[in-house]
Design a protein around this motif. Structure first.
Motif, PDB file in Angstrom:
ATOM      1  N   PRO A 130      32.795  44.664  27.241  1.00  0.00           N
ATOM      2  CA  PRO A 130      34.133  45.256  27.336  1.00  0.00           C
ATOM      3  C   PRO A 130      34.980  44.446  28.323  1.00  0.00           C
ATOM      4  N   VAL A 131      36.217  44.195  27.972  1.00  0.00           N
ATOM      5  CA  VAL A 131      37.127  43.397  28.805  1.00  0.00           C
ATOM      6  C   VAL A 131      38.175  44.313  29.426  1.00  0.00           C
ATOM      7  N   HIS A 132      38.271  44.281  30.745  1.00  0.00           N
ATOM      8  CA  HIS A 132      39.263  45.101  31.449  1.00  0.00           C
ATOM      9  C   HIS A 132      40.604  44.370  31.432  1.00  0.00           C
ATOM     10  N   PHE A 133      41.289  44.456  30.312  1.00  0.00           N
ATOM     11  CA  PHE A 133      42.478  43.641  30.090  1.00  0.00           C
ATOM     12  C   PHE A 133      43.580  43.952  31.098  1.00  0.00           C
ATOM     13  N   ALA A 134      44.137  42.902  31.689  1.00  0.00           N
ATOM     14  CA  ALA A 134      45.259  42.965  32.641  1.00  0.00           C
ATOM     15  C   ALA A 134      44.907  43.698  33.931  1.00  0.00           C
ATOM     16  N   GLY A 135      43.640  44.122  34.078  1.00  0.00           N
ATOM     17  CA  GLY A 135      43.209  44.798  35.298  1.00  0.00           C
ATOM     18  C   GLY A 135      42.879  46.258  35.135  1.00  0.00           C
ATOM     19  N   GLU A 156      30.378  43.993  31.821  1.00  0.00           N
ATOM     20  CA  GLU A 156      31.822  44.122  32.032  1.00  0.00           C
ATOM     21  C   GLU A 156      32.445  42.752  32.296  1.00  0.00           C
ATOM     22  N   ASP A 157      33.418  42.370  31.478  1.00  0.00           N
ATOM     23  CA  ASP A 157      34.256  41.225  31.810  1.00  0.00           C
ATOM     24  C   ASP A 157      35.391  41.769  32.664  1.00  0.00           C
ATOM     25  N   ALA A 158      35.175  41.684  33.973  1.00  0.00           N
ATOM     26  CA  ALA A 158      36.133  42.222  34.947  1.00  0.00           C
ATOM     27  C   ALA A 158      36.944  41.108  35.587  1.00  0.00           C
ATOM     28  N   ALA A 159      37.134  40.008  34.855  1.00  0.00           N
ATOM     29  CA  ALA A 159      37.858  38.854  35.395  1.00  0.00           C
ATOM     30  C   ALA A 159      39.249  39.225  35.886  1.00  0.00           C
ATOM     31  N   HIS A 160      39.879  40.219  35.235  1.00  0.00           N
ATOM     32  CA  HIS A 160      41.232  40.634  35.601  1.00  0.00           C
ATOM     33  C   HIS A 160      41.245  41.776  36.620  1.00  0.00           C
ATOM     34  N   ALA A 161      40.098  42.356  36.908  1.00  0.00           N
ATOM     35  CA  ALA A 161      40.098  43.705  37.492  1.00  0.00           C
ATOM     36  C   ALA A 161      39.578  43.806  38.914  1.00  0.00           C
TER      37      ALA A 161
END
Length: 390
Positions: A130-135, A156-161
């Motif tokens: 799941p990608v936390h899009f835009a945070g 979790e793809d938390a790259a934005h978050a």
């Protein structure tokens, strides 16, 4: 040009990096472990492993989860390609779950339906990303429930978050996932230049990721096959990679981390200001869910009207000409040539992409700049006309 996002580096940050450069150890010294501990504590996780990029973190986590040929990884189509590429790196097949138009995140209902179908076909995923899009965090509790039912890993793809919250806990606490991955690229909420971090509550996962990030080599006698020849001895137990974070980068990250809460508050203030300034324009504005606080890495509006896709390029180019570094996040991954060999229809993701426009938001953006941007955006929208019309 005022970009959609950028780093804020202070003299304290510079001095922290210079201090490492003046030391004897600039790669594998004491600073990277201190950065790991600080991120672990901030996220309230059990373990944190520093890596050379968010992409590296996704790859290592998938590898450590045993993803390989014959397995499936599912993720969101509205993300950077790394969220899917980590599956290909491991030799797995990749598929996509459509988004929820309200959050732009993976739709739990779409995931549930796809899992039901995959179970009948014998093609359940091994890893879901799941990608936390835009945070904004995905609905992780609901995804965890499905993971327990169908038996897949949750990454979790938390790259934005980084700096966001879900159900009163920091993103990265991993209460509802097996691991989370952050990115510290310059446009993210803190930066190490390039770099990332994997957090988890699973000791065995953290231990394997640590080993894999450094060629698969261990110096721990408990993990060796042979009796050590001496204190210099090491063994490569499996094929790993060189995905380490240097002390130079970690020093910058450790210094930046002290201001993360300030950065997030500035982003939230900017988001609230945009909600007021843009309220009367024909736009769909981003928001938050009842159980999440966004880290506001991106502020993405969707153009309204009868044919938003037809005017987006004109709006985009008009704003660029006036010095606003607007962007589009993201081209759906399933449209990329490397993934488009199979015909997939993801209507919510494709409809979102046709309207999406990322506008400037970062801690150093001033109230006056936001007001000026709102005026220019309004003018660009009202002057735009579909390409090819008189």
């Amino acid at each position: 040009m005022i970009p959609y996002g950028r780093q804020e580096v202070t003299e304290d940050d510079i001095e922290a990096v210079v201090e490492v450069l003046r030391s004897n150890l600039i790669t594998q010294g004491p600073v990277a472990p201190r950065f790991e501990e600080a991120v672990r504590d901030y996220c309230r996780a059990s373990h944190a492993v520093a890596v050379s990029s968010g992409t590296a973190g996704l790859h290592l986590a998938c590898h450590a989860m045993g993803l390989g040929p014959g397995d499936w990884l599912w993720t969101s189509p509205i993300t950077f390609v790394a969220s899917a590429n980590c599956g290909l790196y491991c030799g797995a097949d990749v598929d996509f779950v459509d988004i929820d138009p309200a959050t732009r995140n993976m739709s739990v209902e779409a995931l549930k339906h796809k899992l039901e179908q995959a179970e009948t076909e014998g093609q359940l995923p091994k890893v879901v990303v799941p990608v936390h899009f835009a945070g904004l965090s995905c609905d992780m509790a609901a995804i965890r429930e499905l993971a327990d039912r169908y038996g897949f890993w949750v990454l979790e793809d938390a790259a934005h978050a980084f700096g966001g919250e879900y159900r009163g806990e920091p993103v990265g606490a991993c209460r509802f996932s097996d691991a989370a991955v952050f990115s510290f690229h310059p446009v993210k909420n803190i930066t190490t230049g390039e770099g990332g971090m994997v957090t988890t509550r699973r000791l065995e996962l953290a231990t394997r990721i640590e080993r894999l990030r450094s060629h698969g080599i261990t110096r721990e006698p408990a993990h060796m096959i042979r009796e050590p020849d001496g204190p210099w001895y090491y063994e490569q137990g499996e094929l790993g990679l060189n995905y380490r974070l240097t002390d130079i980068q970690a020093a910058l990250g450790l210094s930046q981390l002290q201001r993360l809460d300030t950065f997030i508050q500035a982003r939230r203030n900017g988001a609230v200001r945009y909600s007021r300034l843009l309220a009367d324009l024909p736009l769909i504005l981003p928001g938050e869910s009842s159980n999440s606080h966004s880290a506001w890495h991106l502020y993405v509006v969707e153009l309204g009207g009868t044919d938003p896709q037809a005017i987006r390029r004109e709006v985009f180019e008009a704003l660029r000409e006036q010095g606003w570094g607007v962007n589009v996040h993201y081209i759906p991954v399933h449209w990329q040539p490397d993934y488009a060999r199979e015909c997939r229809k993801l209507p919510a993701a494709e409809a979102y992409y046709s309207r999406a426009l990322t506008i400037p938001l970062f801690p150093g953006l001033t109230e006056g700049q936001q007001e000026a941007f709102a005026v220019d955006l309004s003018q660009a929208i009202h002057q735009a006309r579909p390409v090819g019309t008189a």
